[in-house]
Design a protein around this motif. Structure first.
Motif, PDB file in Angstrom:
ATOM      1  N   TYR A   7       0.880  -1.228  -0.067  1.00  0.00           N
ATOM      2  CA  TYR A   7       0.072   0.040   0.136  1.00  0.00           C
ATOM      3  C   TYR A   7       0.871   1.374  -0.101  1.00  0.00           C
ATOM      4  O   TYR A   7       1.868   1.206   0.174  1.00  0.00           O
ATOM      5  CB  TYR A   7      -0.916  -0.215   1.250  1.00  0.00           C
ATOM      6  N   TRP A   9       0.706   5.405   1.345  1.00  0.00           N
ATOM      7  CA  TRP A   9      -0.072   6.302   2.154  1.00  0.00           C
ATOM      8  C   TRP A   9       0.203   7.576   1.267  1.00  0.00           C
ATOM      9  O   TRP A   9       1.176   8.000   1.017  1.00  0.00           O
ATOM     10  CB  TRP A   9       0.523   6.356   3.452  1.00  0.00           C
ATOM     11  N   CYS A  62     -10.695  12.117   6.311  1.00  0.00           N
ATOM     12  CA  CYS A  62     -11.303  12.144   5.248  1.00  0.00           C
ATOM     13  C   CYS A  62     -12.333  13.331   5.239  1.00  0.00           C
ATOM     14  O   CYS A  62     -12.702  13.929   4.220  1.00  0.00           O
ATOM     15  CB  CYS A  62     -12.117  10.824   5.177  1.00  0.00           C
ATOM     16  N   CYS A  67     -12.549  13.684   1.184  1.00  0.00           N
ATOM     17  CA  CYS A  67     -11.953  12.704   0.293  1.00  0.00           C
ATOM     18  C   CYS A  67     -12.472  11.251   1.076  1.00  0.00           C
ATOM     19  O   CYS A  67     -13.016  11.225   2.026  1.00  0.00           O
ATOM     20  CB  CYS A  67     -10.778  12.566   0.177  1.00  0.00           C
ATOM     21  N   THR A  68     -12.311  10.087   0.253  1.00  0.00           N
ATOM     22  CA  THR A  68     -12.365   8.841   0.836  1.00  0.00           C
ATOM     23  C   THR A  68     -11.211   8.332   1.254  1.00  0.00           C
ATOM     24  O   THR A  68      -9.973   8.598   0.796  1.00  0.00           O
ATOM     25  CB  THR A  68     -13.237   8.103  -0.290  1.00  0.00           C
ATOM     26  N   PRO A  69     -11.262   6.992   2.037  1.00  0.00           N
ATOM     27  CA  PRO A  69     -10.146   6.428   2.327  1.00  0.00           C
ATOM     28  C   PRO A  69      -9.210   5.977   1.037  1.00  0.00           C
ATOM     29  O   PRO A  69      -8.241   5.987   1.278  1.00  0.00           O
ATOM     30  CB  PRO A  69     -10.557   5.127   3.060  1.00  0.00           C
ATOM     31  N   THR A  70      -9.790   5.773   0.048  1.00  0.00           N
ATOM     32  CA  THR A  70      -9.260   5.063  -1.160  1.00  0.00           C
ATOM     33  C   THR A  70      -8.331   6.258  -1.815  1.00  0.00           C
ATOM     34  O   THR A  70      -7.354   6.230  -2.495  1.00  0.00           O
ATOM     35  CB  THR A  70     -10.158   4.812  -2.397  1.00  0.00           C
ATOM     36  N   ASP A  71      -8.913   7.680  -1.230  1.00  0.00           N
ATOM     37  CA  ASP A  71      -7.822   8.865  -2.090  1.00  0.00           C
ATOM     38  C   ASP A  71      -6.549   8.872  -0.926  1.00  0.00           C
ATOM     39  O   ASP A  71      -5.672   9.418  -1.584  1.00  0.00           O
ATOM     40  CB  ASP A  71      -8.637  10.109  -1.656  1.00  0.00           C
ATOM     41  N   THR A  74      -3.628   3.874  -1.504  1.00  0.00           N
ATOM     42  CA  THR A  74      -3.824   3.077  -2.688  1.00  0.00           C
ATOM     43  C   THR A  74      -3.172   1.765  -2.399  1.00  0.00           C
ATOM     44  O   THR A  74      -1.956   1.674  -1.683  1.00  0.00           O
ATOM     45  CB  THR A  74      -3.036   3.792  -3.941  1.00  0.00           C
ATOM     46  N   THR A  75      -3.618   0.782  -2.746  1.00  0.00           N
ATOM     47  CA  THR A  75      -3.093  -0.688  -2.717  1.00  0.00           C
ATOM     48  C   THR A  75      -3.049  -1.287  -4.041  1.00  0.00           C
ATOM     49  O   THR A  75      -3.260  -0.934  -5.048  1.00  0.00           O
ATOM     50  CB  THR A  75      -4.262  -1.567  -1.947  1.00  0.00           C
ATOM     51  N   SER A  76      -1.843  -2.370  -3.981  1.00  0.00           N
ATOM     52  CA  SER A  76      -1.528  -3.077  -5.054  1.00  0.00           C
ATOM     53  C   SER A  76      -1.088  -4.379  -4.557  1.00  0.00           C
ATOM     54  O   SER A  76      -0.869  -4.687  -3.611  1.00  0.00           O
ATOM     55  CB  SER A  76      -0.384  -2.345  -5.960  1.00  0.00           C
TER      56      SER A  76
END
Length: 108
Positions: A7, A9, A62, A67-71, A74-76
């Motif tokens: 991830y 941050w 957030c 914003c949202t947690p996905t902002d 980011t995960t991969s």
């Protein structure tokens, strides 16, 4: 097949998009929403990648940054090569096992 999860941050990016460039600018927003963190804790949130983060702090960030947690995170994920089972034969690389030929030259 095993997978490697990672991830990233990204707190600084939404902060910069809203004109916040320092820790001191973020602290009052946290305080007015009832989240009390020391300046060193906020500095670690902004400058580093947290391994643990409480959901109330994430929700507050957030709300502050709209914003949202996905902002913020980011995960991969990627597949890792399968490991050889015990006793399983690996392919033999014959080129690595062959000795190199020695060239003898007459001493002159």
């Amino acid at each position: 097949m095993p997978r490697q999860i990672s991830y990233r941050w990204r707190l600084r990016e939404p902060m910069a998009a809203r004109g916040m460039f320092t820790v001191a600018e973020l602290i009052p927003h946290l305080t007015e929403r009832g989240t009390t963190l020391s300046s060193s804790q906020v500095h670690r949130l902004v400058s580093g990648t947290p391994e643990r983060l409480s959901l109330p702090v994430l929700a507050t960030l957030c709300d502050i940054l709209d914003c949202t947690p996905t902002d913020l995170i980011t995960t991969s994920a990627q597949n890792l090569p399968a490991r050889r089972a015990a006793g399983e034969e690996a392919p033999i690389n014959l080129a690595a096992r062959r000795p190199t030929r020695v060239r003898l030259t007459p001493e002159g």
